[in-house]
Motif scaffolding. Structure first.
Motif, PDB file in Angstrom:
ATOM      1  N   VAL A  47       0.841  -1.201   0.000  1.00  0.00           N
ATOM      2  CA  VAL A  47       0.000   0.000   0.000  1.00  0.00           C
ATOM      3  C   VAL A  47       0.873   1.247   0.000  1.00  0.00           C
ATOM      4  O   VAL A  47       0.576   2.237  -0.673  1.00  0.00           O
ATOM      5  CB  VAL A  47      -0.935  -0.002   1.229  1.00  0.00           C
ATOM      6  CG1 VAL A  47      -1.700   1.312   1.340  1.00  0.00           C
ATOM      7  CG2 VAL A  47      -1.894  -1.180   1.167  1.00  0.00           C
ATOM      8  N   LEU A  48       1.980   1.193   0.727  1.00  0.00           N
ATOM      9  CA  LEU A  48       2.836   2.366   0.908  1.00  0.00           C
ATOM     10  C   LEU A  48       3.942   2.435  -0.142  1.00  0.00           C
ATOM     11  O   LEU A  48       5.122   2.527   0.170  1.00  0.00           O
ATOM     12  CB  LEU A  48       3.437   2.344   2.324  1.00  0.00           C
ATOM     13  CG  LEU A  48       2.415   2.442   3.455  1.00  0.00           C
ATOM     14  CD1 LEU A  48       3.085   2.256   4.800  1.00  0.00           C
ATOM     15  CD2 LEU A  48       1.679   3.767   3.389  1.00  0.00           C
ATOM     16  N   LEU A  49       3.540   2.420  -1.390  1.00  0.00           N
ATOM     17  CA  LEU A  49       4.478   2.541  -2.507  1.00  0.00           C
ATOM     18  C   LEU A  49       4.295   3.901  -3.170  1.00  0.00           C
ATOM     19  O   LEU A  49       3.149   4.338  -3.375  1.00  0.00           O
ATOM     20  CB  LEU A  49       4.231   1.447  -3.546  1.00  0.00           C
ATOM     21  CG  LEU A  49       4.522   0.017  -3.111  1.00  0.00           C
ATOM     22  CD1 LEU A  49       4.085  -0.961  -4.195  1.00  0.00           C
ATOM     23  CD2 LEU A  49       5.989  -0.155  -2.790  1.00  0.00           C
ATOM     24  N   PRO A  50       5.391   4.585  -3.508  1.00  0.00           N
ATOM     25  CA  PRO A  50       5.256   5.868  -4.199  1.00  0.00           C
ATOM     26  C   PRO A  50       4.399   5.743  -5.452  1.00  0.00           C
ATOM     27  O   PRO A  50       4.534   4.800  -6.226  1.00  0.00           O
ATOM     28  CB  PRO A  50       6.704   6.232  -4.539  1.00  0.00           C
ATOM     29  CG  PRO A  50       7.496   5.562  -3.463  1.00  0.00           C
ATOM     30  CD  PRO A  50       6.787   4.256  -3.219  1.00  0.00           C
ATOM     31  N   GLY A  51       3.489   6.693  -5.597  1.00  0.00           N
ATOM     32  CA  GLY A  51       2.583   6.713  -6.734  1.00  0.00           C
ATOM     33  C   GLY A  51       1.203   6.172  -6.421  1.00  0.00           C
ATOM     34  O   GLY A  51       0.258   6.447  -7.147  1.00  0.00           O
ATOM     35  N   ASN A  52       1.071   5.398  -5.341  1.00  0.00           N
ATOM     36  CA  ASN A  52      -0.235   4.846  -4.990  1.00  0.00           C
ATOM     37  C   ASN A  52      -1.169   5.933  -4.466  1.00  0.00           C
ATOM     38  O   ASN A  52      -0.733   6.850  -3.776  1.00  0.00           O
ATOM     39  CB  ASN A  52      -0.119   3.752  -3.932  1.00  0.00           C
ATOM     40  CG  ASN A  52       0.291   2.418  -4.519  1.00  0.00           C
ATOM     41  OD1 ASN A  52       0.361   2.251  -5.729  1.00  0.00           O
ATOM     42  ND2 ASN A  52       0.561   1.465  -3.656  1.00  0.00           N
ATOM     43  N   ARG A  77      -0.499   1.426  -8.113  1.00  0.00           N
ATOM     44  CA  ARG A  77       0.323   1.519  -9.323  1.00  0.00           C
ATOM     45  C   ARG A  77       1.524   0.581  -9.212  1.00  0.00           C
ATOM     46  O   ARG A  77       2.502   0.728  -9.943  1.00  0.00           O
ATOM     47  CB  ARG A  77       0.754   2.963  -9.547  1.00  0.00           C
ATOM     48  CG  ARG A  77      -0.445   3.858  -9.868  1.00  0.00           C
ATOM     49  CD  ARG A  77      -0.047   5.210 -10.377  1.00  0.00           C
ATOM     50  NE  ARG A  77      -1.221   5.947 -10.807  1.00  0.00           N
ATOM     51  CZ  ARG A  77      -1.938   6.743 -10.005  1.00  0.00           C
ATOM     52  NH1 ARG A  77      -1.613   6.895  -8.754  1.00  0.00           N
ATOM     53  NH2 ARG A  77      -2.987   7.391 -10.488  1.00  0.00           N
ATOM     54  N   ALA A  78       1.454  -0.382  -8.311  1.00  0.00           N
ATOM     55  CA  ALA A  78       2.542  -1.328  -8.078  1.00  0.00           C
ATOM     56  C   ALA A  78       2.979  -2.069  -9.346  1.00  0.00           C
ATOM     57  O   ALA A  78       4.180  -2.259  -9.542  1.00  0.00           O
ATOM     58  CB  ALA A  78       2.161  -2.319  -6.980  1.00  0.00           C
ATOM     59  N   ASP A 119      -1.560   8.935 -13.837  1.00  0.00           N
ATOM     60  CA  ASP A 119      -2.543   8.244 -14.678  1.00  0.00           C
ATOM     61  C   ASP A 119      -2.022   8.075 -16.107  1.00  0.00           C
ATOM     62  O   ASP A 119      -2.182   7.015 -16.719  1.00  0.00           O
ATOM     63  CB  ASP A 119      -3.873   8.998 -14.712  1.00  0.00           C
ATOM     64  CG  ASP A 119      -4.663   8.876 -13.426  1.00  0.00           C
ATOM     65  OD1 ASP A 119      -4.350   7.977 -12.609  1.00  0.00           O
ATOM     66  OD2 ASP A 119      -5.594   9.684 -13.229  1.00  0.00           O
ATOM     67  N   ALA A 120      -1.386   9.111 -16.640  1.00  0.00           N
ATOM     68  CA  ALA A 120      -0.847   9.039 -17.997  1.00  0.00           C
ATOM     69  C   ALA A 120       0.267   7.989 -18.082  1.00  0.00           C
ATOM     70  O   ALA A 120       0.318   7.212 -19.047  1.00  0.00           O
ATOM     71  CB  ALA A 120      -0.316  10.402 -18.430  1.00  0.00           C
ATOM     72  N   ILE A 121       1.134   7.955 -17.083  1.00  0.00           N
ATOM     73  CA  ILE A 121       2.200   6.947 -17.064  1.00  0.00           C
ATOM     74  C   ILE A 121       1.594   5.549 -17.033  1.00  0.00           C
ATOM     75  O   ILE A 121       2.064   4.636 -17.705  1.00  0.00           O
ATOM     76  CB  ILE A 121       3.145   7.169 -15.862  1.00  0.00           C
ATOM     77  CG1 ILE A 121       3.934   8.475 -16.045  1.00  0.00           C
ATOM     78  CG2 ILE A 121       4.093   5.988 -15.673  1.00  0.00           C
ATOM     79  CD1 ILE A 121       4.687   8.920 -14.809  1.00  0.00           C
ATOM     80  N   GLU A 122       0.530   5.410 -16.269  1.00  0.00           N
ATOM     81  CA  GLU A 122      -0.114   4.105 -16.130  1.00  0.00           C
ATOM     82  C   GLU A 122      -0.811   3.653 -17.420  1.00  0.00           C
ATOM     83  O   GLU A 122      -0.765   2.474 -17.768  1.00  0.00           O
ATOM     84  CB  GLU A 122      -1.136   4.171 -15.000  1.00  0.00           C
ATOM     85  CG  GLU A 122      -1.827   2.874 -14.715  1.00  0.00           C
ATOM     86  CD  GLU A 122      -2.741   2.958 -13.509  1.00  0.00           C
ATOM     87  OE1 GLU A 122      -3.153   1.889 -13.048  1.00  0.00           O
ATOM     88  OE2 GLU A 122      -3.041   4.071 -13.029  1.00  0.00           O
TER      89      GLU A 122
END
Length: 188
Positions: A47-52, A77-78, A119-122
């Motif tokens: 849960v604690l990942l940058p970007g989430n 976004r993992a 969102d765009a990166i994803e």
């Protein structure tokens, strides 16, 4: 102090045996730090990942105290972190926000911009779909912090960030940007 808000995880640091210090960007309260009890647990690590995107609650008796934070995952976004180019982009923009923004000052435009960029990166099939958004986000950050409109160019933005935001400071965060730029060159 009680803040309940959606938040983007921008940095996490281990603290003690089981906890973590979270830095998250909220739309109405800016960058917020908080201690997450059990943040290194098997349940909370993903849960604690940058970007989430998380739903966060920060509680403290007084404003000067580090808040206790609880988080619930809203959007992960993992999977992107296993892809070298998106992972480098997420690492860079999250580190940039975590290091440059002052705590507790709202930057709704930056929250919106960072959310849109992530969102765009994803969703983009390649870096061509989001690299312009990254450049615009850097320019927006420079403008929001009072350093002018920024340049719509990856290399000029880099020089402006180095000159204005990292001048005279140990800038390990710029290494994340350099990794991203190198990977973008290889992708072309």
């Amino acid at each position: 102090m009680l803040i309940q808000s959606p938040a983007l995880v921008v940095a996490v640091r281990q603290h003690g045996e089981h906890g973590t210090i979270l830095r998250a960007l909220t739309p109405g309260h800016g960058l917020q730090p908080g201690y997450v009890r059990g943040g290194r647990s098997r349940r909370l690590r993903p849960v604690l990942l940058p970007g989430n995107l998380v739903q966060a609650e920060f509680r403290a008796r007084v404003e000067e105290q580090l808040a206790a934070a609880t988080v619930e995952l809203t959007h992960s976004r993992a999977p992107l972190l296993s892809e070298p180019l998106p992972a480098a982009a997420i690492e860079w923009v999250c580190a940039l926000v975590a290091v440059t923004l002052p705590e507790g000052q709202p930057y709704p435009n930056l929250f919106q911009g960072l959310s849109g960029l992530l969102d765009a990166i994803e969703h983009a099939p390649s870096a061509r779909g989001w690299v312009e958004g990254l450049v615009r986000f850097e320019a927006l950050l420079l403008a929001e912090l009072g350093y002018g409109a920024g340049a719509p160019d990856l290399h000029r933005n880099g020089r402006a960030l180095d000159a204005h935001l990292f001048a005279g400071r140990k800038a390990d965060v710029l290494a994340a940007r350099e990794r991203l730029v190198q990977r973008l060159r290889k992708a072309d």
